[in-house]
Scaffold this active site. Structure first.
Site, mmCIF file in Angstrom:
data_model
loop_
_atom_site.group_PDB
_atom_site.id
_atom_site.type_symbol
_atom_site.label_atom_id
_atom_site.label_comp_id
_atom_site.label_asym_id
_atom_site.label_seq_id
_atom_site.Cartn_x
_atom_site.Cartn_y
_atom_site.Cartn_z
ATOM 1 N N HIS A 457 0.821 -1.217 0.000
ATOM 2 C CA HIS A 457 0.000 0.000 0.000
ATOM 3 C C HIS A 457 0.854 1.267 0.000
ATOM 4 O O HIS A 457 1.828 1.373 0.754
ATOM 5 C CB HIS A 457 -0.877 0.040 1.258
ATOM 6 C CG HIS A 457 -2.130 -0.755 1.154
ATOM 7 N ND1 HIS A 457 -2.757 -1.303 2.252
ATOM 8 C CD2 HIS A 457 -2.897 -1.096 0.092
ATOM 9 C CE1 HIS A 457 -3.843 -1.937 1.876
ATOM 10 N NE2 HIS A 457 -3.948 -1.838 0.573
ATOM 11 N N GLU A 458 0.477 2.233 -0.822
ATOM 12 C CA GLU A 458 1.100 3.569 -0.848
ATOM 13 C C GLU A 458 2.605 3.545 -1.059
ATOM 14 O O GLU A 458 3.340 4.334 -0.490
ATOM 15 C CB GLU A 458 0.761 4.349 0.433
ATOM 16 C CG GLU A 458 -0.707 4.412 0.776
ATOM 17 C CD GLU A 458 -1.568 4.893 -0.387
ATOM 18 O OE1 GLU A 458 -1.058 5.621 -1.251
ATOM 19 O OE2 GLU A 458 -2.753 4.534 -0.428
ATOM 20 N N GLY A 459 3.070 2.640 -1.893
ATOM 21 C CA GLY A 459 4.500 2.568 -2.220
ATOM 22 C C GLY A 459 5.163 1.389 -1.550
ATOM 23 O O GLY A 459 5.172 1.279 -0.328
#
Length: 609
Positions: A457-459
Site C-alpha cells: 500500500h502507498e508505495g
C-alpha cells in the site's frame, strides 16, 4: 487488554499532548476535550466496527451489474464515523471542523484500525479533501473538499495503471482540453480524460452521494504526444457524478466505469477496483471522455499528489501498527488462558502435575515481548510523526521548518517499518496460538492477511527505501539526517544520566554512528546504482535505529525509582530491553552490505535464477 492505556501514556506522559491546548489554534481545547474525542471514537469502534470485522472479511464487496454491494454493517459504521465529526476533525471551525490537533486525530483513528481496518476511517477521503484545501481553487474547495469533510462525498486517489504499476512516469491516461471552450468553467479548466486506473481503494461504492476521484493524467503536447517521464503529469478532479457549482448533483453520470473488482488477500471489506475513464459506457454530452477539472497548474500533478500520498503513507503506517497491536492483544489473552505443557526441569517431567498456562513458558514470553516491542514502538513513532505535523502547522517558523524536514526523513520509515515488523508481530501471534492460529476460529490469521497488504500500500518497500537513501537523507545537504541525529543524541545524553538506561544509550550511540558512516559509504562513489542496490537493508537498519531511539525516549518518562513504577511501566522497560538486546544488534548485519556496496543482488544474471 485495550489500546487506551497505551495511548494515554504516550499522548500525555510522553508527548505532553495536552500542552498543545496552549497554542492559539487549539485554545478551546484541553485534556478533557481530547479525552472526550478518544472516548467517542473508542465507543464507536467497539460498537460499530469490532463486531463486524469477520463479517466484512467473508462478505466481500460484489458488483450486481449496476452498483457495488457492501454489508449493511459497513454503511452503519461509515455513518457513525461521519456523524462523529472525525472526517473534518482537524479542520478550521469555519470549515465545520473541531480544530483538533492531528496528534489527537491520529490517536483516535487507532481505535478504528484495531477494531476493523478494512471497514476504514475515511483515510483517502480526508487526504483527498486536505489536498484540495491546499492546491484547489475556492470553487473546488467549496464543491468537492467541503462536501467530503461533511460526509456527502467520499474520495479516492487514482495513480497506478495496469501496465505501469508504481512507475508513474509510464502512465498513459490522457487529458485533453474540453472542446466546447469550457476552460473557463467555474470549477476549473475542464478536460476530457481517457485511460485506465488500477488498485483504486473505495473506487466504487454507495456509501455517499458521490465519489471524488483525484486522477493523475498527462496532457498531450502540441504534437499530440505525451511528454515522457513525470514532467508531463497533471492532476484532475473527476467526480463519479457531475456536480453543479452549488455542490448539488446534476443528475448526469460522468464517464467513469467500474472495470472490475480486485479480490484481495486482506482488507476485504474495502472495495478495490479497476476503473475505466472515458470508455463511452456513460457518455457525457459535448464530447468523448470523462470530465475532469485541473487541480493546480498543468504538469505539476505529482507535486500536488504527494501532499495526499505522504498523508496516506503515515495512515498506512498507523493501520499496520494497529493490526500488529490487535494480534498482540489477541495472543496475549490466549496465552493467559491456554494450559499446555509443564515447566522446564525435573519437576516439570512429572505428568501428574497439572499443565501450566503457556504464558509461563519463556519462548511464549519471547514472542509476546517481540509483538509488544514492535507494536508499541511503532505506535510511539506514529504519534511522534503526528506531533511533528502539529509542530509544522502551529510552531514557530524555525520549529515548523525543522518539523517539516524531520517528517521528510521519517515518513518512509513511518510507512514501511510498521508494515514489515508489525506483520512479523502478526506472524508471531499466529505462532502463539499454535494450530488454532491458522484457523478462522481465531482472528489472528485475518490480522496477518490484512497486514500483508501494507508492505505494498502507498508505495512498496523498495520504493520507500530508494526514497529514503536516494533522496531523503541527502536532501538539503543532509540536513534532515543531521536533525534526526541531533534528536537522537539529545535522548542519548539524557539516558546516560540514568544508570538503568546507560547501557541502552551507549548501544544507540554506536548504532547511530554506524548508520551515519554507512550512509557516507553507500554514496562514496556517487553512483546511484551502487548506493541503492542495498537500499532495503539500509532502511531496515535506519528503521531499527529510529525505533530504538523512540523506545529509549519513551522509557525516559518512567521513574528511575522501581518503587514508583506501575506494572505497565515494568512492561515498557522490558519491551525496550528486548528491543535493545534482541533487535538493535541486527543493524550491524544490515549495514555491512550497505557500506561495502555489496553487488550480489545487482550482479545476479537473469538466466541464473
Amino acid at each position: 487488554m485495550s489500546l487506551r492505556p497505551t495511548l494515554d501514556f504516550l499522548l500525555y506522559d510522553w508527548l505532553k499532548a495536552d500542552r498543545l491546548a496552549g497554542r492559539a489554534r487549539f485554545a478551546d481545547h484541553s485534556r478533557e476535550t481530547f479525552d472526550a474525542v478518544l472516548d467517542t471514537c473508542e465507543r464507536i469502534a467497539r460498537e460499530k466496527y469490532a463486531p463486524f470485522n469477520r463479517l466484512v472479511d467473508t462478505e466481500e464487496p460484489r458488483f450486481d451489474g449496476e452498483k457495488v454491494i457492501l454489508p449493511q454493517a459497513t454503511h452503519e459504521a461509515h455513518r457513525a464515523y461521519v456523524e462523529s465529526g472525525m472526517v473534518s476533525a482537524a479542520q478550521d471551525y469555519d470549515e465545520g471542523g473541531m480544530q483538533l490537533p492531528y496528534t489527537i486525530e491520529a490517536a483516535a483513528n487507532g481505535f478504528f484500525a484495531v477494531a476493523s481496518v478494512s471497514i476504514g476511517s475515511s483515510l483517502l477521503t480526508k487526504g483527498n479533501a486536505n489536498l484540495l484545501m491546499v492546491h484547489g481553487t475556492e470553487a473546488q474547495k467549496a464543491v468537492f473538499a467541503r462536501n467530503e469533510f461533511g460526509g456527502r462525498f467520499t474520495g479516492t486517489m487514482c495513480l497506478s495503471e495496469p501496465q505501469a504499476g508504481s512507475s508513474l512516469s509510464d502512465i498513459t491516461t490522457r487529458a485533453v482540453p474540453d472542446g466546447d471552450g469550457s476552460e473557463a468553467d467555474p470549477l476549473g479548466p475542464r478536460y476530457r480524460l481517457t485511460g485506465n486506473k488500477m488498485w483504486i481503494s473505495a473506487g466504487e461504492n454507495e456509501l455517499a452521494e458521490n465519489i471524488v476521484h483525484l486522477v493523475l493524467a498527462k496532457i498531450p503536447g502540441p504534437d499530440g504526444k505525451l511528454v515522457p517521464g513525470t514532467r508531463g503529469i497533471s492532476l484532475f478532479i473527476v467526480p463519479k457524478k457531475l456536480v453543479g457549482t452549488d455542490g448539488q448533483l446534476t443528475g448526469e453520470r460522468n464517464d467513469v466505469a467500474l472495470a472490475g473488482l480486485n479480490h484481495k488477500l486482506g482488507w476485504r471489506g474495502t472495495t478495490n477496483t479497476l476503473l475505466n475513464f472515458g470508455e463511452g459506457r456513460y457518455p457525457v454530452r459535448g464530447g468523448a471522455g470523462a470530465i475532469g477539472y485541473l487541480v493546480g497548474k498543468p504538469h505539476e500533478g505529482l507535486r500536488c499528489m504527494f501532499h495526499m500520498m505522504n498523508e496516506a503513507r503515515i495512515g498506512i503506517g498507523m493501520a499496520a501498527t494497529a493490526l500488529g497491536l490487535a494480534g498482540y492483544y489477541a495472543s496475549l489473552e490466549y496465552a493467559k488462558n491456554r494450559p499446555q505443557g509443564r515447566p522446564v526441569g525435573s519437576a516439570g517431567k512429572d505428568p501428574s502435575q497439572p499443565p501450566v498456562r503457556i504464558i509461563e513458558h519463556a519462548d511464549i514470553k519471547r514472542m509476546l515481548l517481540a509483538q509488544k516491542a514492535y507494536g508499541e514502538g511503532a505506535l510511539a513513532l506514529m504519534l511522534q510523526c503526528a506531533r511533528l505535523v502539529d509542530e509544522q502547522h502551529t510552531g514557530t517558523p524555525e520549529d515548523a521548518d525543522e518539523a517539516r524536514l524531520l517528517l521528510e526523513v521519517l515518513t518512509p520509515i513511518a510507512k514501511s517499518w510498521p508494515s514489515e515488523f508489525c506483520l512479523e508481530a502478526n506472524s508471531l501471534a499466529i505462532q502463539v496460538h499454535g494450530g488454532y492460529g491458522y484457523t478462522r476460529d481465531f482472528p489472528v490469521e485475518q490480522y496477518w492477511r490484512d497486514n500483508r497488504l501494507n508492505m505494498i500500500h502507498e508505495g512498496t518497500h523498495g520504493i520507500q527505501a530508494a526514497d529514503l537513501l536516494g533522496r531523503k537523507v541527502v536532501m538539503e545537504g543532509g540536513r534532515g539526517l543531521q536533525l534526526v541525529a541531533g534528536r537522537i543524541n539529545r535522548t542519548i545524553e539524557a539516558a546516560l544520566q540514568r544508570p538503568d538506561l546507560a547501557g541502552h544509550a551507549n548501544a544507540l550511540a554506536q548504532a547511530l554512528q554506524h548508520v551515519g558512516a554507512a550512509t557516507k559509504a553507500a554514496w562514496a562513489t556517487g553512483e546511484p546504482a551502487a548506493a541503492l542496490a542495498n537500499a532495503v537493508p539500509y532502511m531496515q537498519a535506519f528503521g531499527h535505529l529510529v525505533i530504538a531511539w523512540t523506545w529509549l525516549d519513551v522509557v525516559l518518562t518512567i521513574p528511575a525509582d522501581p518503587a514508583r513504577r506501575r506494572a505497565a511501566d515494568t512492561g515498557r522497560l522490558h519491551a525496550a530491553r528486548y528491543f535493545f538486546h534482541y533487535e538493535l544488534p541486527r543493524v550491524a548485519a544490515w549495514l555491512k552490505v550497505v557500506e561495502t556496496r555489496d553487488p550480489t543482488c545487482a550482479d545476479m544474471p537473469e538466466d541464473a535464477f
